[in-house]
Design an enzyme around this catalytic site. Structure first.
Site, mmCIF file in Angstrom:
data_model
loop_
_atom_site.group_PDB
_atom_site.id
_atom_site.type_symbol
_atom_site.label_atom_id
_atom_site.label_comp_id
_atom_site.label_asym_id
_atom_site.label_seq_id
_atom_site.Cartn_x
_atom_site.Cartn_y
_atom_site.Cartn_z
ATOM 1 N N GLY A 145 48.008 -39.690 41.524
ATOM 2 C CA GLY A 145 48.042 -40.003 42.944
ATOM 3 C C GLY A 145 49.348 -39.701 43.646
ATOM 4 N N CYS B 17 57.345 -37.062 35.302
ATOM 5 C CA CYS B 17 56.307 -36.756 36.275
ATOM 6 C C CYS B 17 56.291 -37.789 37.409
ATOM 7 C CB CYS B 17 54.956 -36.619 35.588
ATOM 8 S SG CYS B 17 53.750 -35.698 36.581
ATOM 9 N N HIS C 23 56.224 -32.085 31.794
ATOM 10 C CA HIS C 23 55.857 -32.979 30.691
ATOM 11 C C HIS C 23 56.523 -32.535 29.390
ATOM 12 C CE1 HIS C 23 52.746 -35.575 32.521
ATOM 13 N NE2 HIS C 23 52.685 -34.575 33.393
ATOM 14 N N GLU D 38 56.561 -34.027 26.644
ATOM 15 C CA GLU D 38 55.719 -34.406 25.504
ATOM 16 C C GLU D 38 54.587 -33.414 25.279
ATOM 17 O OE1 GLU D 38 53.249 -35.740 28.896
ATOM 18 O OE2 GLU D 38 55.394 -35.636 28.491
#
Length: 365
Positions: free
Chosen positions: A225, A250, A335, A337
């Site tokens: 969102g 993020c 990201h 990860e």
């Protein structure tokens, strides 16, 4: 037969798969991801909550579904769109097929549509809402009777994805507080691999509650969102800036920027894929990154916040990471990860570990 009808009237015909409930319309923001694989991680990534995800790679589902590769225990994606859906499990080690997972988890899908045409339309006109319907007339009528505002959730998606209660993951190392705004499991795994003990908090946790467990660092997770929709979380995090080393990922990156006084804006069609080049401005090094976001930090708003840009996207010049000039805080828009995507950026977790240990930059109380 099935249709994806966009708010602007553009429509795409295909065939239904997964879970369709009595021809009930399913709405969501239509986005696309350019990754060639990793459909399991994407479908279970809570950052896609409320969205209809289009896969640009022409074939999906060809290695089945492996339960251990899911990134969350619940699924809030609204639907998926693919060109070709492979049948069956596709792998001796698969637990089920992609179609079976969608069916069991109430995810409607549409296949055999022109995903390239759909992607080009989004790139030219920007991200747009769509509705999945059984009949074209049903989709046209839906948008005649509904506005974008009508399909927005009553609660921000972050509060629908976060955990309901705090919990702890054991480890032998320092204790980290983790603010869960829709966290991916692989972020937790990356922290666990570095020995940290983790205390995971709901997104609504106050800064006092976080400090009460005496953490030695704070991780702000990814999430779905518009960050502007949760200013209360940014204000809350702002109280922790001088008190703890922080890693933001993020949504966490955006929230930290807002906490310091910066602002965000919506990208035309977002960054979603596994091949986005990002440059470290301090070293000049360029890495390929995994990305999934529709908003970015406004660079000019960083003046006076104490943050400077550390990483930049080489495709469009947007801000991809920040570092604080005084406090041990680092954030990344991409990201590190992965899951899915390139794993060459996991060093961010090592950098943060140095901040927690006091070896990275001076610690401040």
């Amino acid at each position: 037969m099935a249709w994806l009808v966009l708010k602007d009237g553009k429509a795409y015909e295909g065939e239904a798969f997964g879970f369709w409930k009595d021809s009930e319309p399913v709405t969501g923001e239509v986005v696309f991801n350019t990754s060639m694989c990793g459909y399991q991680e994407m479908i279970t990534d809570l950052s896609y909550s409320g969205q209809i995800l289009t896969f640009t790679h022409p074939q999906m589902g060809n290695y089945g579904w492996h339960n251990e590769e899911s990134e969350a225990g619940k699924v809030l994606i609204k639907g998926v769109a693919v060109k070709e859906l492979s049948e069956g499990e596709g792998s001796f080690h698969a637990d089920r097929s992609m179609e079976e997972f969608c069916l069991n988890n109430k995810i409607p899908g549409i296949k055999d549509i022109d995903t390239r045409a759909l992607t080009r339309h989004i790139r030219r006109n920007g991200t747009i809402s769509g509705v999945l319907v059984a009949e074209l007339e049903q989709g046209i009528k839906f948008w005649q009777e509904h506005s974008e505002q009508d399909i927005q959730p009553d609660r921000h998606w972050v509060y629908q994805t976060t955990v309901s209660e705090e919990y702890e993951i054991h480890g032998e190392g320092p204790l980290l507080a983790v603010l869960d705004m829709g966290i991916k499991r692989n972020i937790l795994r990356c922290l666990q691999k570095r020995g940290f003990r983790l205390h995971v908090f709901p997104a609504s946790a106050s800064w006092e509650e976080i400090l009460n467990v005496n953490p030695q660092g704070l991780v702000l997770s990814n999430g779905p969102g518009d960050p502007d929709g949760i200013p209360e979380i940014a204000r809350n995090v702002g109280n922790l800036i001088p008190k703890l080393p922080v890693l933001g990922i993020c949504m966490g990156h955006q929230i930290m920027a807002m906490a310091a006084g910066a602002s965000t804006y919506k990208l035309p069609f977002g960054h979603r894929g596994g091949n986005h080049p990002v440059q470290d401005l301090a070293t000049g090094k360029v890495t390929m990154t995994s990305q999934n976001h529709g908003y970015a930090v406004r660079e000019e708003s960083l003046e006076g916040t104490g943050f400077k840009v550390k990483y930049v996207n080489l495709n469009d010049g947007t801000v991809e990471g920040l570092i604080h000039e005084k406090y041990p805080i680092i954030t990344v828009q991409y990201h590190p990860e992965a899951a899915p995507g390139p794993e060459e950026n996991s060093g961010i977790f090592d950098c943060f570990a140095e901040f927690v240990s006091g070896k990275g930059i001076n610690r401040h109380a």
